[in-house]
Design a protein around this motif. Structure first.
Motif, PDB file in Angstrom:
ATOM      1  N   LYS A  12     -14.344  -1.957 -17.865  1.00  0.00           N
ATOM      2  CA  LYS A  12     -15.511  -1.258 -17.319  1.00  0.00           C
ATOM      3  C   LYS A  12     -15.147   0.212 -17.142  1.00  0.00           C
ATOM      4  CE  LYS A  12     -17.507  -5.240 -14.929  1.00  0.00           C
ATOM      5  NZ  LYS A  12     -16.527  -6.209 -15.418  1.00  0.00           N
ATOM      6  N   PRO A  13     -15.355   1.025 -18.149  1.00  0.00           N
ATOM      7  CA  PRO A  13     -14.950   2.436 -18.068  1.00  0.00           C
ATOM      8  C   PRO A  13     -15.705   3.223 -17.002  1.00  0.00           C
ATOM      9  CG  PRO A  13     -16.270   2.017 -20.043  1.00  0.00           C
ATOM     10  CD  PRO A  13     -15.951   0.684 -19.464  1.00  0.00           C
ATOM     11  N   TRP A  14     -16.826   2.707 -16.541  1.00  0.00           N
ATOM     12  CA  TRP A  14     -17.604   3.396 -15.514  1.00  0.00           C
ATOM     13  C   TRP A  14     -17.073   3.149 -14.104  1.00  0.00           C
ATOM     14  CZ3 TRP A  14     -19.509  -0.285 -12.234  1.00  0.00           C
ATOM     15  CH2 TRP A  14     -19.701  -1.571 -12.762  1.00  0.00           C
ATOM     16  N   LEU A  15     -16.097   2.220 -13.959  1.00  0.00           N
ATOM     17  CA  LEU A  15     -15.594   1.826 -12.644  1.00  0.00           C
ATOM     18  C   LEU A  15     -14.140   2.251 -12.464  1.00  0.00           C
ATOM     19  CD1 LEU A  15     -15.831   0.250  -9.957  1.00  0.00           C
ATOM     20  CD2 LEU A  15     -15.205  -1.824 -11.236  1.00  0.00           C
ATOM     21  N   THR A  16     -13.857   2.944 -11.348  1.00  0.00           N
ATOM     22  CA  THR A  16     -12.491   3.309 -10.966  1.00  0.00           C
ATOM     23  C   THR A  16     -12.179   2.647  -9.633  1.00  0.00           C
ATOM     24  OG1 THR A  16     -12.697   5.457 -12.054  1.00  0.00           O
ATOM     25  CG2 THR A  16     -10.927   5.216 -10.445  1.00  0.00           C
ATOM     26  N   ILE A  17     -11.001   1.995  -9.546  1.00  0.00           N
ATOM     27  CA  ILE A  17     -10.615   1.295  -8.316  1.00  0.00           C
ATOM     28  C   ILE A  17      -9.280   1.851  -7.834  1.00  0.00           C
ATOM     29  CG2 ILE A  17     -10.106  -0.928  -7.246  1.00  0.00           C
ATOM     30  CD1 ILE A  17     -11.715  -2.270  -9.468  1.00  0.00           C
ATOM     31  N   ASP A  18      -9.234   2.284  -6.572  1.00  0.00           N
ATOM     32  CA  ASP A  18      -8.013   2.833  -5.983  1.00  0.00           C
ATOM     33  C   ASP A  18      -7.656   2.063  -4.720  1.00  0.00           C
ATOM     34  OD1 ASP A  18      -7.355   4.852  -7.764  1.00  0.00           O
ATOM     35  OD2 ASP A  18      -8.628   6.335  -6.781  1.00  0.00           O
ATOM     36  N   PRO A  19      -6.572   1.277  -4.742  1.00  0.00           N
ATOM     37  CA  PRO A  19      -6.093   0.666  -3.495  1.00  0.00           C
ATOM     38  C   PRO A  19      -5.301   1.706  -2.695  1.00  0.00           C
ATOM     39  CG  PRO A  19      -4.696  -0.010  -5.321  1.00  0.00           C
ATOM     40  CD  PRO A  19      -5.779   0.852  -5.911  1.00  0.00           C
ATOM     41  N   VAL A  20      -5.514   1.721  -1.402  1.00  0.00           N
ATOM     42  CA  VAL A  20      -4.805   2.654  -0.528  1.00  0.00           C
ATOM     43  C   VAL A  20      -4.126   1.824   0.551  1.00  0.00           C
ATOM     44  CG1 VAL A  20      -5.008   4.643   1.006  1.00  0.00           C
ATOM     45  CG2 VAL A  20      -6.535   4.430  -0.961  1.00  0.00           C
ATOM     46  N   THR A  21      -2.800   1.743   0.511  1.00  0.00           N
ATOM     47  CA  THR A  21      -2.066   0.889   1.436  1.00  0.00           C
ATOM     48  C   THR A  21      -1.324   1.669   2.509  1.00  0.00           C
ATOM     49  OG1 THR A  21      -0.148   0.891  -0.042  1.00  0.00           O
ATOM     50  CG2 THR A  21      -1.743  -0.876  -0.310  1.00  0.00           C
ATOM     51  N   ALA A  22      -1.408   2.968   2.488  1.00  0.00           N
ATOM     52  CA  ALA A  22      -0.635   3.776   3.438  1.00  0.00           C
ATOM     53  C   ALA A  22      -1.317   3.921   4.783  1.00  0.00           C
ATOM     54  CB  ALA A  22      -0.376   5.158   2.841  1.00  0.00           C
ATOM     55  N   GLY A  23      -2.501   3.371   4.947  1.00  0.00           N
ATOM     56  CA  GLY A  23      -3.212   3.504   6.202  1.00  0.00           C
ATOM     57  C   GLY A  23      -3.878   4.858   6.377  1.00  0.00           C
ATOM     58  N   GLN A  24      -3.975   5.617   5.311  1.00  0.00           N
ATOM     59  CA  GLN A  24      -4.569   6.960   5.375  1.00  0.00           C
ATOM     60  C   GLN A  24      -5.789   7.021   4.463  1.00  0.00           C
ATOM     61  OE1 GLN A  24      -3.370   9.221   7.527  1.00  0.00           O
ATOM     62  NE2 GLN A  24      -1.849   7.696   8.135  1.00  0.00           N
ATOM     63  N   LEU A  25      -6.694   6.079   4.660  1.00  0.00           N
ATOM     64  CA  LEU A  25      -7.820   5.936   3.744  1.00  0.00           C
ATOM     65  C   LEU A  25      -8.715   7.167   3.752  1.00  0.00           C
ATOM     66  CD1 LEU A  25      -9.373   4.152   1.773  1.00  0.00           C
ATOM     67  CD2 LEU A  25     -10.489   3.066   3.722  1.00  0.00           C
ATOM     68  N   ALA A  26      -9.061   7.662   4.921  1.00  0.00           N
ATOM     69  CA  ALA A  26      -9.964   8.814   4.996  1.00  0.00           C
ATOM     70  C   ALA A  26      -9.380  10.021   4.286  1.00  0.00           C
ATOM     71  CB  ALA A  26     -10.261   9.146   6.459  1.00  0.00           C
ATOM     72  N   GLU A  27      -8.101  10.264   4.502  1.00  0.00           N
ATOM     73  CA  GLU A  27      -7.448  11.406   3.848  1.00  0.00           C
ATOM     74  C   GLU A  27      -7.384  11.222   2.337  1.00  0.00           C
ATOM     75  OE1 GLU A  27      -6.452   9.787   6.414  1.00  0.00           O
ATOM     76  OE2 GLU A  27      -6.094  11.197   8.055  1.00  0.00           O
ATOM     77  N   ALA A  28      -7.097   9.977   1.898  1.00  0.00           N
ATOM     78  CA  ALA A  28      -7.012   9.710   0.462  1.00  0.00           C
ATOM     79  C   ALA A  28      -8.356   9.944  -0.221  1.00  0.00           C
ATOM     80  CB  ALA A  28      -6.540   8.276   0.223  1.00  0.00           C
ATOM     81  N   VAL A  29      -9.428   9.533   0.420  1.00  0.00           N
ATOM     82  CA  VAL A  29     -10.762   9.741  -0.155  1.00  0.00           C
ATOM     83  C   VAL A  29     -11.070  11.230  -0.243  1.00  0.00           C
ATOM     84  CG1 VAL A  29     -13.244   9.386   0.217  1.00  0.00           C
ATOM     85  CG2 VAL A  29     -11.645   7.500   0.610  1.00  0.00           C
TER      86      VAL A  29
END
Length: 402
Positions: A340-357
């Motif tokens: 699905k080239p239209w979909l990007t998935i990023d797991p964030v495990t560092a507990g810094q979700l807001a900053e990563a976004v």
């Protein structure tokens, strides 16, 4: 409920039906005029009065304690309509009172919300006559809390506020007469992904008319009259099967019953679907941010996009977790992302979700949908607003679980 209570309850319901029939037969008199519109309610004046004298009845929790004690003392036949433990119910009513007081100066907006609440309350077996008993107990509680400082002006403002709310809720219930108050469902799958978390699949006898991103209320047979909200974890399916992701939030509640005491074949009840995380009319690119079991509505949205996606729309999904073990449904999400080239998935495990976004890009042209723990939702929303995203483009629902 003993025999005398049952007879009194039946008399109350009969009186209500007789009064309703009389109103229908006689109709409004020419002098009565049309029912005032929500905008005609002088809510701002009542809001100022209630806020001014709120210390007389505060805290709201104490007012509500006395309200329920008085209602059950006067009308004990109403007690079986409520859950055995009233803690959650009382907290919910406290939030409702506060919401009413805070929004009285916006009656049209409040009316829309209350109509939705009235439709949802049908599953509890609530009838208009029950609101009469509620108003009676509220007045008694106000008099008790205010004591010598009670005034007719104070009580009248509360009564007007409650009658405005009840009118809207009854209208909402009446508008949904063709919709079932609840759906019977049978558990078809129960996977314990972690000691405190399960993914359930249930099948309803009749189609359950929800949209991806919505939530529904669930009642477990171990806890009658106790309903909790959970987001659907799949897009609508032709086989009437619905998926819920449930994390146990404490001992003895609905979440504990669903995680620890539910097996295939168990019968549950589902309340009407609610929420509007993803509007149908918006075709902008999507930013989806999920934490914990907030993944459920995001998974449903991605499934729906895979089947019915506006041309050219791209979707970016961030999945936050405390550690890899917290990515309880990662295999299903990863499978959704295949080819699905239209979909990007990023797991964030560092507990810094807001900053990563916030670091990942400029999202101002996107529509953001955020779901998860309250603190996470608030942090992500604050980061997006600080980066210049308009508040109307950041959508979130936080179902009340427990």
């Amino acid at each position: 409920m003993d025999t005398s209570d049952t007879l009194e309850y039946d008399r109350l319901i009969a009186r209500h039906h007789a009064m309703r029939l009389r109103r229908q037969l006689l109709g409004p008199t020419p002098q009565s005029g049309p029912t005032p519109a929500p905008s005609d309610y002088p809510g701002g004046a009542d809001q100022r009065l209630i806020r001014r004298d709120l210390p007389l009845v505060a805290p709201l929790a104490a007012l509500i304690d006395h309200l329920y004690a008085e209602m059950f003392r006067r009308r004990p036949y109403l007690r079986p309509l409520f859950p055995a433990s009233m803690e959650f119910q009382q907290a919910h009513l406290e939030r409702t009172f506060q919401h009413l007081i805070d929004h009285l100066d916006r009656p049209a907006e409040l009316d829309r919300r209350l109509r939705r609440l009235g439709r949802d309350h049908r599953k509890l077996g609530v009838r208009p006559v029950h609101y009469e008993a509620f108003e009676e107990a509220l007045c008694a509680a106000i008099r008790h809390r205010a004591g010598a400082r009670w005034s007719e002006e104070l009580e009248a403002a509360w009564v007007r506020m409650i009658r405005f709310a009840v009118t809207a809720m009854v209208a909402g219930a009446d508008s949904a007469l063709t919709e079932p108050p609840y759906w019977h469902a049978v558990v078809t799958g129960h996977e314990r992904r972690r000691p405190d978390l399960a993914v359930l699949r249930v099948r309803t006898g009749e189609p359950y008319p929800y949209r991806a991103g919505q939530y529904g209320t669930v009642e477990h047979p171990l806890l009658p009259h106790t309903w909790r909200q959970y987001s659907m974890g799949c897009a609508p399916r032709g086989d009437n099967e619905v998926e819920f992701h449930v994390r146990r939030t404490g001992p003895g509640g609905v979440s504990a019953a669903l995680v620890e005491h539910t097996a295939v074949g168990e019968r549950l009840r589902l309340g009407p679907p609610r929420g509007s995380l993803l509007p149908d009319e918006d075709s902008r690119d999507l930013l989806l941010v999920a934490g914990g079991t907030g993944l459920a509505p995001m998974k449903a949205i991605v499934e729906q996009q895979a089947a019915h996606r506006p041309p050219g729309r791209r979707v970016h999904l961030f999945v936050g977790a405390r550690d890899r073990g917290d990515l309880y449904d990662w295999s299903a999400i990863a499978e959704l992302g295949l080819r699905k080239p239209w979909l990007t998935i990023d797991p964030v495990t560092a507990g810094q979700l807001a900053e990563a976004v916030s670091r990942a890009g400029d999202w101002r042209r996107h529509l953001a949908c955020v779901s998860g723990p309250a603190g996470m939702v608030a942090a992500v929303r604050a980061g997006l607003l600080a980066a210049g995203m308009p508040p109307a483009q950041v959508r979130y629902d936080q179902p009340l679980r427990g």
